[in-house]
Design an enzyme around this catalytic site. Structure first.
Site, short mmCIF file in Angstrom:
data_model
loop_
_atom_site.label_atom_id
_atom_site.label_comp_id
_atom_site.label_asym_id
_atom_site.label_seq_id
_atom_site.Cartn_x
_atom_site.Cartn_y
_atom_site.Cartn_z
N ASP A 53 -36.19 4.25 -9.24
CA ASP A 53 -37.24 5.27 -9.23
C ASP A 53 -38.29 4.83 -8.22
O ASP A 53 -38.62 3.65 -8.16
CB ASP A 53 -37.86 5.42 -10.62
CG ASP A 53 -38.66 6.72 -10.77
OD1 ASP A 53 -38.24 7.58 -11.56
OD2 ASP A 53 -39.66 6.87 -10.05
N LYS B 292 -43.57 2.79 -13.04
CA LYS B 292 -42.64 3.23 -14.10
C LYS B 292 -41.51 2.21 -14.24
O LYS B 292 -41.12 1.83 -15.35
CB LYS B 292 -42.07 4.62 -13.74
CG LYS B 292 -41.23 5.27 -14.80
CD LYS B 292 -40.45 6.46 -14.29
CE LYS B 292 -41.31 7.68 -13.98
NZ LYS B 292 -40.49 8.84 -13.55
N THR C 121 -31.95 19.93 -12.69
CA THR C 121 -31.71 21.38 -12.76
C THR C 121 -32.06 22.00 -11.42
O THR C 121 -33.21 21.94 -10.99
CB THR C 121 -32.57 22.00 -13.87
OG1 THR C 121 -32.23 21.36 -15.10
CG2 THR C 121 -32.32 23.50 -13.98
N CYS D 122 -38.82 22.56 -19.18
CA CYS D 122 -37.59 23.23 -18.71
C CYS D 122 -37.61 24.75 -18.82
O CYS D 122 -37.52 25.44 -17.80
CB CYS D 122 -36.39 22.66 -19.45
SG CYS D 122 -36.17 20.90 -19.11
N LYS E 151 -43.04 20.59 -28.70
CA LYS E 151 -42.14 20.71 -29.85
C LYS E 151 -42.13 19.37 -30.54
O LYS E 151 -42.60 18.37 -29.99
CB LYS E 151 -40.74 21.11 -29.42
CG LYS E 151 -40.04 20.09 -28.58
CD LYS E 151 -38.60 20.46 -28.39
CE LYS E 151 -37.83 19.29 -27.92
NZ LYS E 151 -36.40 19.56 -27.79
C1 UDX Z 1 -34.32 22.61 -23.34
C2 UDX Z 1 -32.85 22.92 -23.63
O1 UDX Z 1 -32.67 23.09 -25.02
C3 UDX Z 1 -31.98 21.78 -23.14
O2 UDX Z 1 -30.60 22.09 -23.32
C4 UDX Z 1 -32.23 21.56 -21.66
O3 UDX Z 1 -31.50 20.52 -21.19
C5 UDX Z 1 -33.69 21.31 -21.43
O4 UDX Z 1 -34.47 22.36 -21.94
P1 UDX Z 1 -36.21 21.13 -24.41
O5 UDX Z 1 -37.08 21.62 -23.33
O6 UDX Z 1 -36.24 19.70 -24.78
O7 UDX Z 1 -34.68 21.49 -24.08
O8 UDX Z 1 -36.64 21.95 -25.70
P2 UDX Z 1 -35.94 22.91 -26.77
O9 UDX Z 1 -35.58 22.14 -27.98
O10 UDX Z 1 -34.90 23.69 -26.14
O11 UDX Z 1 -37.20 23.85 -27.12
C6 UDX Z 1 -37.79 24.57 -26.07
C7 UDX Z 1 -38.99 25.32 -26.60
O12 UDX Z 1 -38.56 26.41 -27.41
C8 UDX Z 1 -39.92 24.48 -27.46
O13 UDX Z 1 -41.25 24.82 -27.17
C9 UDX Z 1 -39.56 24.91 -28.88
O14 UDX Z 1 -40.65 24.77 -29.77
C10 UDX Z 1 -39.24 26.38 -28.66
N1 UDX Z 1 -38.32 26.96 -29.66
C11 UDX Z 1 -37.08 26.42 -29.80
C12 UDX Z 1 -38.73 28.06 -30.41
O15 UDX Z 1 -39.85 28.54 -30.28
N2 UDX Z 1 -37.86 28.61 -31.31
C13 UDX Z 1 -36.60 28.11 -31.48
O16 UDX Z 1 -35.85 28.65 -32.31
C14 UDX Z 1 -36.19 26.96 -30.69
#
Ligand code: UDX
Length: 472
Positions: free
Chosen positions: A38, A43, A129, A282, A342
């Site tokens: 990196d 880091k 991505t 993401c 989350k």
């Molecule tokens: C996401 C994808 O799930 C993953 O496959 C990809 O590689 C990266 O992006 P991540 O960003 O870690 O992963 O979070 P994820 O668990 O997908 O939740 C995304 C957001 O959606 C969070 O803010 C979560 O709180 C929200 N969420 C998720 C909801 O509001 N409702 C749901 O039912 C699920």
């Protein structure tokens, strides 16, 4: 060099962030020798001391294990790391430009480093991505910047047989923050985009130990699968959030609706948890990059534009709900449970919780904040101030003297709270649950006024609130 001889080839990971570090340690755990490089020396220093630069369950244990085993070597010298590896994973950031387009400057910079250090055959694998056709640009850039490399023919075709010996492949990751290692070792599928049999065999061999379905396709299709996956999951969330708003109007229970439609295997219960909307590094940026890519190709992906608009309106929907619960917001002391985008992470990038906090501050509220992991990151955005922002050592302290308690992140530990103790600490026992984390009946029995998303008007029976939780 046959593909099997790659079974013990050194793997180089470029970029040790939320994608690169779990991938590096996952591969080391599968028995591979991995160099992680990196450009951020600070880091790498932290990682050398066994400290990942972010919170991810189990990552620090796996890091110290493989620093000890010697199967993972952190490096600052990216050029040397490229030369030492035969399989090069590109895991650098692809942030977003104001237009929504994905910013691929770091990806191109890495391609040039690879071009200058092609000391034998290398398989260069995109894991960041990226929009479709990025692999084509990677290939073209490596040929162009490879010393002594012949010029490219029409359309970037490699005409001269002495062209540098490498392949570019796409292998998007689907890791979720907070569950990165679990997702690495137990993926639903592995997606690979390849342009040669050698690349196909190397990646097939690499992932064989995971024993999951392998989707083997071309690079553009593989790149598109990643964007489409995140766009579809975002669509599910915005869909259930619209249903949630309707439930409130007609007195229905969105969690029961989610269960009722989710049991249909064609729909699936996952990602139908209504609430304050999606955030994180993401979904928001990948959706915008996908919309931009579609627009650039004359495809008006209006559906996804609406998905984003619905998500942006969740802040207003939630703040209105708080106002309806407690009347004036100005001067009110509000306890806030959850800051991370989350549960399971300290990440606050594009967190809806922070947008809600800003809206409440704009309304003149006084906030007592608590999150198990994300407070240090949040303090970078909202420094603690004597009069309006207090960071609390516990959820109970966040509730102390509060006139309402807001739940913004679905941390499991909140479900273990002693609600009677919380009630006694508060000035007015009102809870507004932006994640439907709690069971309405349980909270009301504990003496609270309770408001949540898409259930307030319902005679909800107290069945399981969220997919897979027993918080009911
Ligand atoms: C996401 C994808 O799930 C993953 O496959 C990809 O590689 C990266 O992006 P991540 O960003 O870690 O992963 O979070 P994820 O668990 O997908 O939740 C995304 C957001 O959606 C969070 O803010 C979560 O709180 C929200 N969420 C998720 C909801 O509001 N409702 C749901 O039912 C699920």
């Amino acid at each position: 060099m046959s593909a099997t001889s790659f079974d013990d080839a050194t793997i180089t990971i470029l970029g040790l962030g939320h994608i690169g570090l779990p991938t590096a340690l996952g591969l080391a755990e599968l028995g591979r020798h991995v160099i992680g490089a990196d450009a951020d020396a600070g880091k790498v220093e932290l990682i050398r001391d066994g400290k990942p630069a972010f919170y991810e369950p189990g990552l620090d244990d796996l890091l110290s294990k493989h620093l000890q085993s010697g199967r993972f070597r952190p490096a600052v010298d990216v050029e040397e790391a490229v030369r030492a590896g035969s399989i090069i994973f590109i895991c650098v950031g692809t942030p977003q430009k104001p237009s929504g387009e994905a910013d691929l400057a770091q990806v191109e910079a890495v391609a040039r480093v690879v071009a200058r250090n092609l000391n034998g055959y290398k398989l260069i694998v995109e894991k960041s991505t990226v929009p479709a056709i990025t692999a084509q640009w990677l290939k073209r850039t490596i040929v162009r910047y490879c010393p002594g490399s012949p010029s490219l023919g029409a359309g970037g075709a490699m005409t001269d047989p002495i062209s540098p010996d490498f392949d570019v492949a796409s292998n998007p990751e689907f890791l979720r923050e907070g569950k990165a290692l679990e997702d690495f070792f137990h993926p639903d599928r592995i997606v690979c985009g390849v342009e040669s049999d050698r690349a196909r065999e190397i990646l097939t061999g690499l992932y064989r130990p995971l024993g999951c379905p392998l989707v083997m396709t071309d690079t553009s299709t593989s790149e598109l699968i990643k964007h489409a996956a995140n766009a579809f999951l975002s669509t599910k969330i915005s869909f259930i959030n619209m249903v949630s708003d309707l439930c409130e109007k007609v007195g229905a229970d969105v969690t029961a609706v989610a269960r009722g439609i989710g049991l249909d295997a064609r729909i699936g219960r996952q990602f139908l948890d209504a609430g304050i909307g999606y955030g994180g590094y993401c979904f928001p940026k990948d959706l915008r990059a996908f919309i931009y890519l579609a627009g650039e190709n004359g495809v008006d992906f209006s559906l996804l534009q609406e998905v984003e608009r619905i998500n942006q309106r969740r802040v207003e929907v939630f703040v209105r709900k708080v106002r309806q619960a407690i009347w004036n917001l100005a001067g009110k002391t509000l306890g806030v449970l959850g800051l991370a985008f989350k549960a399971g992470t300290d990440d606050i990038r594009e967190a809806v919780s922070l947008k809600i906090i800003q809206a409440l501050l704009d309304e003149g509220s006084i906030l007592r904040l608590y999150d198990p992991q994300a407070m240090p990151n949040t303090q970078q955005v909202f420094p603690a101030s004597t009069e309006r922002i207090t960071y609390c050592p516990s959820a109970y302290e966040a509730a102390r003297g509060a006139q309402a308690l807001l739940v913004l992140t679905e941390w499991e530990e909140f479900c273990q709270l002693d609600l009677a103790k919380v009630r006694d600490l508060m000035e007015v026992p009102i809870m507004v649950d932006g994640r439907n984390l709690f069971n309405p009946a349980t909270v009301r029995q504990a003496g609270f006024e309770y408001f949540s998303m898409g259930r307030d008007g319902a005679g909800s029976s107290g069945l399981a609130a969220r997919s897979g939780t027993t918080a009911a």
